[in-house]
Design a protein around this motif. Structure first.
Motif, PDB file in Angstrom:
ATOM      1  N   ASP A 174      16.808  -4.651   9.289  1.00  0.00           N
ATOM      2  CA  ASP A 174      15.853  -5.146  10.279  1.00  0.00           C
ATOM      3  C   ASP A 174      16.345  -6.495  10.783  1.00  0.00           C
ATOM      4  O   ASP A 174      16.733  -7.356   9.989  1.00  0.00           O
ATOM      5  N   THR A 175      16.311  -6.670  12.089  1.00  0.00           N
ATOM      6  CA  THR A 175      16.778  -7.920  12.697  1.00  0.00           C
ATOM      7  C   THR A 175      15.694  -8.518  13.579  1.00  0.00           C
ATOM      8  O   THR A 175      14.830  -7.800  14.109  1.00  0.00           O
ATOM      9  N   VAL A 176      15.771  -9.833  13.738  1.00  0.00           N
ATOM     10  CA  VAL A 176      14.862 -10.584  14.593  1.00  0.00           C
ATOM     11  C   VAL A 176      15.729 -11.453  15.496  1.00  0.00           C
ATOM     12  O   VAL A 176      16.596 -12.190  15.005  1.00  0.00           O
ATOM     13  N   ILE A 177      15.480 -11.399  16.808  1.00  0.00           N
ATOM     14  CA  ILE A 177      16.267 -12.148  17.785  1.00  0.00           C
ATOM     15  C   ILE A 177      15.384 -13.227  18.406  1.00  0.00           C
ATOM     16  O   ILE A 177      14.268 -12.950  18.856  1.00  0.00           O
ATOM     17  N   TYR A 178      15.891 -14.438  18.470  1.00  0.00           N
ATOM     18  CA  TYR A 178      15.243 -15.554  19.163  1.00  0.00           C
ATOM     19  C   TYR A 178      16.104 -15.872  20.400  1.00  0.00           C
ATOM     20  O   TYR A 178      17.251 -16.320  20.255  1.00  0.00           O
ATOM     21  N   PHE A 179      15.543 -15.651  21.591  1.00  0.00           N
ATOM     22  CA  PHE A 179      16.310 -15.896  22.820  1.00  0.00           C
ATOM     23  C   PHE A 179      15.418 -16.548  23.855  1.00  0.00           C
ATOM     24  O   PHE A 179      14.191 -16.563  23.736  1.00  0.00           O
ATOM     25  N   GLN A 180      16.044 -17.080  24.901  1.00  0.00           N
ATOM     26  CA  GLN A 180      15.336 -17.783  25.965  1.00  0.00           C
ATOM     27  C   GLN A 180      16.068 -17.542  27.291  1.00  0.00           C
ATOM     28  O   GLN A 180      17.295 -17.566  27.336  1.00  0.00           O
ATOM     29  N   VAL A 181      15.265 -17.321  28.360  1.00  0.00           N
ATOM     30  CA  VAL A 181      15.827 -17.109  29.692  1.00  0.00           C
ATOM     31  C   VAL A 181      16.118 -18.466  30.294  1.00  0.00           C
ATOM     32  O   VAL A 181      15.225 -19.303  30.455  1.00  0.00           O
TER      33      VAL A 181
END
Length: 383
Positions: free
Chosen positions: A88-95
């Motif tokens: 299981d993975t969790v991604i933290y991203f921003q436009v």
């Protein structure tokens, strides 16, 4: 006529409201509005009140500029040792660029998800199960690097990639639990043995130190005892020396005559012969001189002449009777002297005769006068 005017006024009012609604657009904070004119990108609306051309410009998308968190469902991944694990993975991203996020990728969230899964399979596929379970930081860094490079042209910045969980198959879990239990038991046994070893070493060192301290204590005690004995011997010798000096000084001050010295010498002879172990008694040659001195002193004190039997060359010393019969201590002293004289004569006879004293004129035997009233005057020397 009036009704037609009212209808026209109502239509105009509705049109004005519609134009205002198409002209004024409000964009929330941390959002960005993409404006298209006749289907083509025109501008980007900033947060707040914005005015656009009605019926010509249209706000196509409102992009969220905040950092977003997307959790992807578990994905099966095959490790290098051909074991399937679910990750299981969790991604933290921003436009960062709303225009690129709108026109460079159709669905950037789905694209990030798929890119994460493929990158994760590539990274984990080169690791064993043990490395996968213990190298989460390495996996996170690898995912972040690949996603940040790939999503940069989409106007997206990937901040962090976290792995929520790595779940191996149930059979592998059971084997891992058994292995971990065996490792723990092994470590426990090793730690127990190490503790016993350290305890034995410390005990031996303690016994060694105790033995050393005990030996040092015994040595110090022996040294102190020897010093005490030495000091006691020194003090005793000093005391004996002082006593001898005192006696010698007393004798010297008293100026003893030959009679007293001869008497003391004869007094010591019976003590020399005492003891059941003395089988042979050697008579010293000086006894004749002692007897001569004692006889001379007695004859000088009593006035009785001395005589010697010519053919036998035997010294006849008269018996000394106590001058005062009432003094018991003096009588005892005379008895001791007579015993010593008899013992000396017997010893002389056993040794082959008594030598004549040099330079002494020994008179013939004569009767001895006695204060006790003996009329015969028999000498006690021939007894």
């Amino acid at each position: 006529m009036g009704g037609a005017v009212l209808i026209v006024f109502a239509v105009l009012l509705v049109f004005v409201v519609l134009v205002l609604a198409k002209t004024i657009r409000i964009v929330p904070q941390a959002r960005a509005g993409i404006v298209e004119r006749f289907g083509k990108y025109k501008t980007t609306l900033a947060p707040g009140l914005n005015v656009v051309t009605p019926f010509v410009d249209r706000v196509r998308y409102v992009i969220d500029m905040r950092e977003q968190v997307v959790s992807f469902p578990p994905q099966p991944v095959i490790t290098e040792d051909n074991l399937v694990v679910s990750i299981d993975t969790v991604i933290y991203f921003q436009v960062t660029d709303p225009v690129s996020a709108t026109y460079e990728i159709a669905n950037y969230i789905s694209a990030v998800e798929q890119l994460t899964m493929t990158t994760l399979r590539n990274i984990v596929g080169g690791m064993t199960l043990e490395q996968t379970l213990t190298s989460r930081e390495d996996i996170n860094r690898g995912l972040s690097g690949v996603l940040d490079e790939a999503t940069g042209r989409w106007g997206i910045r990937v901040g962090r990639v976290e792995i929520k969980g790595i779940d191996p198959p149930p059979s592998i879990k059971d084997s891992m639990e058994k292995q971990m239990r065996a490792d723990r038991d092994k470590r426990a046994v090793i730690l127990t043995a190490e503790g016993q070893r350290q305890s034995s070493i410390l005990t031996a060192e303690g016994n060694k130190q105790a033995a050393i301290l005990s030996a040092e204590g015994d040595r110090e005690a022996l040294i102190l005892r020897a010093q005490a004995n030495r000091e006691a011997a020194i003090l005793k010798a000093q005391g004996e020396g002082q006593a001898i000096q005192t006696v010698f000084q007393a004798i010297h001050d008293g100026q003893p005559d030959q009679a007293l010295l001869a008497y003391q010498y004869l007094q010591m002879l019976p003590k020399i012969a005492e003891g059941s172990a003395n089988k042979v008694w050697v008579v010293p040659s000086e006894i004749t001189k002692a007897l001569e001195g004692l006889g001379s002193a007695v004859h000088e004190a009593t006035g009785i002449p001395r005589h010697v039997d010519g053919p036998r060359k035997r010294v006849e010393i008269p018996t000394i009777e106590p001058a005062i019969s009432s003094d018991s201590s003096l009588s005892s002293a005379h008895e001791e002297v007579q015993k010593a004289i008899r013992a000396a004569e017997e010893s002389s006879r056993a040794a082959g005769g008594v030598q004549e004293p040099r330079g002494a004129d020994v008179p013939s035997e004569a009767p001895v006068a006695s204060d006790s009233g003996d009329p015969t005057g028999e000498a006690a020397a021939g007894r």
